[in-house]
Design a protein around this motif. Structure first.
Motif, short mmCIF file in Angstrom:
data_model
loop_
_atom_site.label_atom_id
_atom_site.label_comp_id
_atom_site.label_asym_id
_atom_site.label_seq_id
_atom_site.Cartn_x
_atom_site.Cartn_y
_atom_site.Cartn_z
N ALA A 375 64.65 54.90 -76.12
CA ALA A 375 63.86 53.72 -75.73
C ALA A 375 63.63 53.64 -74.22
O ALA A 375 62.64 53.05 -73.77
N ALA A 376 64.52 54.26 -73.44
CA ALA A 376 64.37 54.20 -71.99
C ALA A 376 63.12 54.96 -71.54
O ALA A 376 62.62 54.74 -70.43
N LYS A 377 62.60 55.83 -72.40
CA LYS A 377 61.42 56.63 -72.03
C LYS A 377 60.12 56.03 -72.56
O LYS A 377 59.04 56.55 -72.29
N LEU A 378 60.20 54.95 -73.33
CA LEU A 378 58.99 54.36 -73.93
C LEU A 378 58.23 53.55 -72.90
O LEU A 378 58.82 52.95 -72.00
N PRO A 379 56.87 53.52 -73.02
CA PRO A 379 56.09 52.65 -72.14
C PRO A 379 56.49 51.19 -72.35
O PRO A 379 56.73 50.78 -73.49
N ASP A 380 56.56 50.45 -71.29
CA ASP A 380 57.10 49.08 -71.36
C ASP A 380 56.19 48.13 -70.58
O ASP A 380 56.54 47.68 -69.49
N PRO A 381 55.01 47.82 -71.16
CA PRO A 381 54.00 47.12 -70.38
C PRO A 381 54.26 45.63 -70.13
O PRO A 381 53.68 45.07 -69.21
N MET A 382 55.11 44.97 -70.94
CA MET A 382 55.23 43.51 -70.77
C MET A 382 55.92 43.18 -69.45
O MET A 382 57.00 43.68 -69.17
N PRO A 383 55.26 42.31 -68.62
CA PRO A 383 55.87 41.96 -67.32
C PRO A 383 57.23 41.28 -67.50
O PRO A 383 57.46 40.57 -68.48
N LYS A 384 58.11 41.51 -66.52
CA LYS A 384 59.46 40.93 -66.52
C LYS A 384 59.43 39.42 -66.72
O LYS A 384 60.25 38.86 -67.45
N GLU A 385 58.46 38.75 -66.04
CA GLU A 385 58.40 37.29 -66.09
C GLU A 385 58.15 36.80 -67.51
O GLU A 385 58.70 35.79 -67.93
N GLN A 386 57.29 37.56 -68.22
CA GLN A 386 56.97 37.15 -69.59
C GLN A 386 58.20 37.34 -70.50
O GLN A 386 58.51 36.49 -71.33
N LYS A 387 58.92 38.45 -70.31
CA LYS A 387 60.14 38.68 -71.08
C LYS A 387 61.14 37.56 -70.82
O LYS A 387 61.79 37.05 -71.74
N SER A 388 61.24 37.22 -69.55
CA SER A 388 62.20 36.20 -69.16
C SER A 388 61.83 34.84 -69.76
O SER A 388 62.69 34.10 -70.24
N ALA A 389 60.52 34.52 -69.76
CA ALA A 389 60.07 33.25 -70.34
C ALA A 389 60.36 33.25 -71.85
O ALA A 389 60.81 32.24 -72.41
#
Ligand code: SAM
Ligand code: SF4
Ligand code: F3S
Length: 456
Positions: A375-389
């Motif tokens: 999973a560490a190599k997968l593309p991760d487009p969601m911004p940190k702020e959105q994950k945090s919200a």
């Protein structure tokens, strides 16, 4: 095929003799020697620390609750998330000062971080005052590694392999006199794509049932009231043993041990849990009506990307089967927010799952990339702020649900210690003489975090 390496009893006897040799070495130096064991991570690590303390006690160390002035500091580390690793590195950094004030101090780092090459390299290069580093598979060899450090003076680095070992007969010094951890198996074969545990803890291997039952018996005889059986996936207990035994059978055997005590276990994996386990839980009167069943995500697409081996529908079906058999079951779970590629709609599915299940408590984590996992190599487009919200939204909603569920306890009688039989924290009006006994209590109030009550 069974690959587990069982450490011969004679090897453990040899380690114990080395403990005695260290004891003699320490006696030559004045004063009581103190050891500080600092444990990070999960209950498996707590259980491992009890064995490390067992060895240390045999060497003649007494225990301190601070690194300041300790003759030996042992950090039993966790690698499951970035945050855990940062805390360890921060604390190892601070030890340079304590060691300067106490130059003879021996600093050891073990546990899951110590099994990762990049961590070992960093400890070698940037923390020259760390004396001994060893991975979780080599715990049984701690006396030998420590003696090597003490007699040869050189730094010792040892990792162990992925097959892993089972070692019996290591002494324990337990931290609690009522609540006892019993590891029934070690390692993990599941390779959830986000998780570091299989890489650092090695392959799944079960202890012999007789060893487990003997340990539980001796705990019950010593007055323990609350026994937790531990494994990363207890539902695959016995698969490697060729004895025709499984976890439900083990629960029945533990339940048959005479005495007044509660049985808990963790962790159950939804892909291996089912009616056979739920029936055994319902039938065994000592098994607490509580289940920790991590779901990780409410989206079947994300669950597939996580390699969890079940769908949302299957998970919900399990919960229905369980509640049919044990209607008052206390349910807890783990969930990850922001797995790489998780969309907003998929997060909403996680929210709707907790709405549908209504857990008593939930352990919520934001995805943390672990080096070497898929999973560490997968593309991760969601911004940190959105994950945090999203994380905050999930937490808020769960807190409301926990609070509502606690309200439902008001006015109900239950079998209580400082925890209910379902593991809920309760503030109970009672005399200290009640500690370690079972009491009927009346629940008089509730908050998000705890219940309030008095003896009935
Ligand atoms: N074996 C157990 C299971 O399968 O549920 C627990 C494993 S882990 C020690 C405890 C929890 O940490 C997991 O259930 C998962 O929610 C979380 N976790 C593991 N790896 C993670 C990661 N890379 N980022 C965020 N959370 C993680
Ligand atoms: Fe990690 Fe999955 Fe194993 Fe649990 S079952 S320890 S989450 S790989
Ligand atoms: Fe951490 Fe190792 Fe447990 S990584 S959560 S201490 S198995």
């Amino acid at each position: 095929m069974r690959q587990t390496v069982t450490i011969p009893p004679a090897e453990i006897d040899r380690q114990l003799a080395l403990c005695d040799q260290i004891h003699t070495l320490l006696e030559d130096r004045p004063g009581q020697k103190l050891a500080f064991v600092d444990t990070y991570g999960c209950q498996q690590n707590e259980a491992d620390s009890e064995r490390l303390r067992g060895y240390l006690a045999r060497m003649g160390y007494a225990f301190s609750d601070t690194e300041e002035g300790a003759d030996l500091v042992l950090l039993n580390t966790c690698a499951v998330r970035e945050h855990a690793e940062q805390r360890v590195f921060g604390n190892v950094g601070a030890l340079s000062h304590t060691k300067r004030r106490h130059p003879g101090q021996i600093i050891c780092v073990c546990g899951c971080m110590a099994r990762q090459e990049h961590v070992v390299e960093r400890l070698k290069k940037s923390f020259p005052y760390v004396d001994l580093v060893f991975g979780p598979q080599l715990l049984w060899q701690f006396p030998e590694l420590l003696l090597k450090k003490m007699t040869e003076g050189k730094r010792v680095f040892a990792a162990g392999d992925e097959i892993g070992t089972v070692a019996e007969g290591i002494p324990t010094v337990r931290q609690n006199r009522l609540k006892g951890w019993v590891s029934i198996m070690y390692g993990c074969n599941n390779f959830c794509t986000y998780c570091i545990v299989p890489y650092v803890r090695g392959r799944e291997r079960s202890r012999q049932p007789q060893e487990i039952l003997d340990e539980v018996r001796s705990l019950v005889d010593a007055g323990y009231k609350d026994i937790t059986l531990l494994g990363q996936n207890v539902n695959s207990y016995g698969k490697d043993l060729d004895l025709g035994v499984d976890f439900a059978w083990l629960l029945e055997q533990v339940n048959a041990i005479p005495g007044e005590f509660l049985i808990r276990f963790m962790t159950s994996h939804p892909k291996d849990a089912g009616p056979r386990l739920f029936d055994a839980m319902a039938a065994c009167e000592k098994v607490a009506p509580v289940l920790h069943l991590p779901f990780q995500s409410g989206s079947s697409r994300v669950l597939k990307a996580m390699n969890r081996g079940y769908t949302r529908e299957h998970y919900l079906e399990l919960i229905a089967q369980l509640r049919q058999r044990i209607p008052n079951i206390v349910l807890t779970s783990d969930v990850i927010v922001g797995f790489p590629g998780e969309t907003q709609e998929e997060f909403e599915e996680t929210l709707s799952l907790i709405e549908a299940v209504r857990y008593d408590a939930l352990f919520t984590f934001i995805f943390s990339p672990r080096r070497g996992t898929p999973a560490a190599k997968l593309p991760d487009p969601m911004p940190k702020e959105q994950k945090s919200a999203n994380f905050q939204r999930l937490l808020r909603r769960q807190n409301e649900i926990s609070g509502e569920k606690h309200q439902a306890y008001i006015g109900k009688d239950g079998l209580l210690t400082a925890r209910t039989d379902g593991g809920r924290l309760i503030h109970l009006k009672a005399d200290p003489s009640c500690i370690g006994t079972w009491q009927q209590a009346k629940i008089t109030g509730a908050s998000t975090w705890a219940l309030f009550g008095e003896l009935a």
